[in-house]
Design an enzyme around this catalytic site. Structure first.
Site, PDB file in Angstrom:
ATOM      1  N   GLN A  36     105.804  40.919 -68.887  1.00 20.62           N
ATOM      2  CA  GLN A  36     106.931  41.419 -68.086  1.00 20.62           C
ATOM      3  C   GLN A  36     107.105  40.676 -66.757  1.00 20.62           C
ATOM      4  O   GLN A  36     108.229  40.497 -66.282  1.00 20.62           O
ATOM      5  CB  GLN A  36     106.751  42.908 -67.809  1.00 20.62           C
ATOM      6  N   TYR A 211      78.264  41.274 -56.434  1.00 21.16           N
ATOM      7  CA  TYR A 211      77.872  40.094 -57.219  1.00 21.16           C
ATOM      8  C   TYR A 211      78.764  38.928 -56.804  1.00 21.16           C
ATOM      9  O   TYR A 211      79.850  39.127 -56.255  1.00 21.16           O
ATOM     10  CB  TYR A 211      77.944  40.362 -58.731  1.00 21.16           C
ATOM     11  N   ASP A 289      93.079  47.847 -72.430  1.00 21.77           N
ATOM     12  CA  ASP A 289      93.321  49.093 -71.694  1.00 21.77           C
ATOM     13  C   ASP A 289      94.411  49.950 -72.324  1.00 21.77           C
ATOM     14  O   ASP A 289      94.438  51.163 -72.110  1.00 21.77           O
ATOM     15  CB  ASP A 289      93.714  48.779 -70.249  1.00 21.77           C
TER      16      ASP A 289
HETATM   17  P1  FAD Z   1      95.925  44.621 -68.109  1.00 17.07           P
HETATM   18  O1  FAD Z   1      94.986  43.774 -67.379  1.00 17.07           O
HETATM   19  O2  FAD Z   1      96.458  45.827 -67.432  1.00 17.07           O
HETATM   20  O3  FAD Z   1      97.147  43.704 -68.552  1.00 17.07           O
HETATM   21  C1  FAD Z   1      98.322  44.252 -69.110  1.00 17.07           C
HETATM   22  C2  FAD Z   1      99.434  43.215 -68.983  1.00 17.07           C
HETATM   23  O4  FAD Z   1     100.568  43.707 -69.667  1.00 17.07           O
HETATM   24  C3  FAD Z   1      99.863  42.978 -67.547  1.00 17.07           C
HETATM   25  O5  FAD Z   1      99.981  41.599 -67.325  1.00 17.07           O
HETATM   26  C4  FAD Z   1     101.197  43.686 -67.458  1.00 17.07           C
HETATM   27  O6  FAD Z   1     102.079  43.102 -66.513  1.00 17.07           O
HETATM   28  C5  FAD Z   1     101.730  43.527 -68.867  1.00 17.07           C
HETATM   29  N1  FAD Z   1     102.689  44.561 -69.267  1.00 17.07           N
HETATM   30  C6  FAD Z   1     102.626  45.881 -69.022  1.00 17.07           C
HETATM   31  N2  FAD Z   1     103.695  46.509 -69.554  1.00 17.07           N
HETATM   32  C7  FAD Z   1     104.439  45.554 -70.166  1.00 17.07           C
HETATM   33  C8  FAD Z   1     105.661  45.586 -70.905  1.00 17.07           C
HETATM   34  N3  FAD Z   1     106.333  46.734 -71.115  1.00 17.07           N
HETATM   35  N4  FAD Z   1     106.143  44.422 -71.397  1.00 17.07           N
HETATM   36  C9  FAD Z   1     105.477  43.247 -71.192  1.00 17.07           C
HETATM   37  N5  FAD Z   1     104.316  43.163 -70.476  1.00 17.07           N
HETATM   38  C10 FAD Z   1     103.810  44.302 -69.984  1.00 17.07           C
HETATM   39  N6  FAD Z   1      88.116  46.333 -64.483  1.00 17.07           N
HETATM   40  C11 FAD Z   1      86.907  46.280 -63.948  1.00 17.07           C
HETATM   41  O7  FAD Z   1      85.931  46.589 -64.653  1.00 17.07           O
HETATM   42  N7  FAD Z   1      86.716  45.874 -62.639  1.00 17.07           N
HETATM   43  C12 FAD Z   1      87.763  45.526 -61.843  1.00 17.07           C
HETATM   44  O8  FAD Z   1      87.575  45.161 -60.688  1.00 17.07           O
HETATM   45  C13 FAD Z   1      89.081  45.590 -62.392  1.00 17.07           C
HETATM   46  N8  FAD Z   1      90.158  45.262 -61.648  1.00 17.07           N
HETATM   47  C14 FAD Z   1      91.392  45.348 -62.206  1.00 17.07           C
HETATM   48  C15 FAD Z   1      92.515  45.005 -61.446  1.00 17.07           C
HETATM   49  C16 FAD Z   1      93.801  45.064 -62.009  1.00 17.07           C
HETATM   50  C17 FAD Z   1      94.995  44.704 -61.183  1.00 17.07           C
HETATM   51  C18 FAD Z   1      93.952  45.497 -63.357  1.00 17.07           C
HETATM   52  C19 FAD Z   1      95.352  45.581 -63.962  1.00 17.07           C
HETATM   53  C20 FAD Z   1      92.843  45.830 -64.115  1.00 17.07           C
HETATM   54  C21 FAD Z   1      91.543  45.761 -63.561  1.00 17.07           C
HETATM   55  N9  FAD Z   1      90.404  46.082 -64.298  1.00 17.07           N
HETATM   56  C22 FAD Z   1      89.192  46.008 -63.742  1.00 17.07           C
HETATM   57  C23 FAD Z   1      90.482  46.465 -65.704  1.00 17.07           C
HETATM   58  C24 FAD Z   1      90.101  45.315 -66.596  1.00 17.07           C
HETATM   59  O9  FAD Z   1      90.461  44.103 -66.023  1.00 17.07           O
HETATM   60  C25 FAD Z   1      90.777  45.568 -67.896  1.00 17.07           C
HETATM   61  O10 FAD Z   1      90.066  46.638 -68.513  1.00 17.07           O
HETATM   62  C26 FAD Z   1      90.766  44.371 -68.824  1.00 17.07           C
HETATM   63  O11 FAD Z   1      91.137  43.206 -68.159  1.00 17.07           O
HETATM   64  C27 FAD Z   1      91.688  44.571 -70.009  1.00 17.07           C
HETATM   65  O12 FAD Z   1      92.971  44.720 -69.533  1.00 17.07           O
HETATM   66  P2  FAD Z   1      94.223  44.479 -70.423  1.00 17.07           P
HETATM   67  O13 FAD Z   1      94.487  43.046 -70.614  1.00 17.07           O
HETATM   68  O14 FAD Z   1      94.122  45.341 -71.626  1.00 17.07           O
HETATM   69  O15 FAD Z   1      95.357  45.125 -69.508  1.00 17.07           O
END
Ligand code: FAD
Length: 393
Positions: A36, A211, A289
């Site tokens: 997005q 860390y 997530d």
């Molecule tokens: P996310 O990292 O949330 O990525 C989801 C992506 O999908 C984003 O880029 C978002 O913009 C995109 N998106 C959302 N809705 C839509 C849509 N409708 N259409 C298109 N794209 C969309 N975990 C830790 O253990 N320690 C930390 O310090 C930590 N910091 C974090 C900081 C941030 C800002 C975030 C978002 C997460 C953090 N986490 C942290 C969690 C960890 O990074 C996540 O558990 C892991 O990276 C898996 O995330 P993900 O890729 O499933 O989701």
């Protein structure tokens, strides 16, 4: 890619989505990723990459890139009481003795994953707003008016997933009652800070984790404290440095000394969700997530999403267009039990770290006795488990 190669759309270019995109492409699957945001970018500070995900990244040729931008974390890592007395070593190796643990800045990790993926397959400025499917294909619509038709859709759109509403009943976030202050201190400002280790101090309703990241040039800290007010479910709200310093003013002296160097901090309300009972609807499944938001107290959010990615790629590589729904269900069946244990384990570990115990000796014994659980986490091979499940079907 062959003529009957399936077409896959990954929605969301976070760490989970980019890991999935690389893992699928590595198996010669025709995959595109849709994000997005107008540009790829990560806020936040560090994330710990643990052996269970580094071994998977290694196999798709990305382990070296992650290690090159990270900071190795190894022997000498320790758990402490708030006064600095040692409780136990922190495990940083798998049972074979392999040290596959790195502190990595989130932006560096995402950059390494994105650099390895063909730019023409990565589409920013695409916010998914709709999903439909029939027996032969799935369609995703975006806020820019575009619609795509594919064989499989992978929702990697994070904790506030839009696509989750097509799979599961709405679920409210669960407030953990604590918040985290997070930030980075340049290592040259604290030359006395020990290199190459992770350290975690614990006291009443608080704990403090440190860390290194970015080849040791930055020190990443996270201070977990009780939430005194209703917090937002955000990773990036600006926190108050003085409040953070007061929370840990009487703790082991390296902590106040480190916090004296902090000029800005981010504030993060800690929520998770109850484990879901289903991740998949036909040609749509979830990952990272979106599927299993968890508290950070096992450091597994990113690592579990990388495990998801590796397993998913195994099941989809063996599927033709008609076999996609069955392959996605097989992926869910393999992954959901493990991630549920990790979600619940992260909650339990948070209670341990925040010392919700009558008797602190009991807490210390649980911390010292956590090696078998950590080994269960770190020894797991998601790719091998998926291949075994596929062979047994
Ligand atoms: P996310 O990292 O949330 O990525 C989801 C992506 O999908 C984003 O880029 C978002 O913009 C995109 N998106 C959302 N809705 C839509 C849509 N409708 N259409 C298109 N794209 C969309 N975990 C830790 O253990 N320690 C930390 O310090 C930590 N910091 C974090 C900081 C941030 C800002 C975030 C978002 C997460 C953090 N986490 C942290 C969690 C960890 O990074 C996540 O558990 C892991 O990276 C898996 O995330 P993900 O890729 O499933 O989701």
């Amino acid at each position: 890619m062959t003529g009957d190669s399936i077409r896959v759309a990954v929605i969301g270019c976070g760490i989970g989505g980019m890991a999935a995109a690389n893992a699928l492409l590595h198996r010669d699957i025709d995959v595109h990723v849709y994000e997005q945001a107008p540009q790829l970018g990560e806020v936040g500070a560090g994330v710990l990459i643990t052996p269970n995900s580094l071994r998977l990244l290694d196999r798709i040729g990305l382990g070296g890139a992650v290690a090159a931008v990270g900071a190795s974390v190894g022997e000498g890592s320790r758990y402490y009481r708030e006064d600095g007395s040692t409780i136990a070593p922190i495990l940083t190796v798998d049972s074979s003795g392999w040290n596959g643990m790195f502190g990595v800045h989130r932006a560096d990790l995402l950059g390494a994953l994105a650099d390895a993926f063909p730019a023409e397959r990565l589409h920013t400025g695409h916010r998914c707003v709709g999903f439909t499917q029939d027996e032969t294909q799935a369609a995703v619509t975006f806020d820019n008016g575009r619609e795509i038709r594919v064989d499989a859709v992978i929702a990697a759109d994070g904790i506030h997933s839009t696509l989750r509403t097509y799979v599961a009943e709405p679920s409210a976030p669960v407030d953990s009652g604590s918040v985290a202050y997070r930030g980075l201190v340049p290592a040259q400002q604290v030359p006395w800070w020990p290199a190459g280790i992770s350290q975690l101090w614990m006291g009443e309703r608080r704990h403090f984790l440190v860390y290194p990241v970015r080849r040791g040039t930055l020190i990443n800290y996270v201070g977990f404290v009780p939430s005194h007010e209703k917090t937002v479910e955000s990773w990036s709200a600006v926190g108050d440095v003085d409040t953070l310093r007061k929370e840990f003013a009487t703790w082991d002296s390296p902590i106040p000394r480190l916090l004296a160097e902090v000029t800005a901090t981010n504030w993060w309300g800690l929520y998770d969700r109850e484990p879901l009972t289903t991740w998949t609807a036909g040609r749509l499944t979830m990952l990272g997530d979106a599927a299993h938001p968890m508290l950070p107290h096992l450091g597994q959010g990113a690592n579990q999403s990388i495990e998801d990615a590796a397993a998913l790629s195994v099941f989809l590589a063996g599927a033709g267009p008609q076999g996609v729904p069955e392959a996605l269900l097989a992926y869910e069946n393999l992954r959901r039990h493990r991630t549920t244990e990790v979600q619940l384990g992260a909650r339990a570990n948070g209670r341990r770290y925040d010392s919700h115990f009558q008797d602190l000796a009991e807490r210390d014994a649980e911390i010292a006795g956590s090696v078998p659980f950590r080994s269960w986490l770190y020894d797991y091979d998601a790719e091998a488990a998926a291949l075994e499940a596929l062979a047994g079907r």
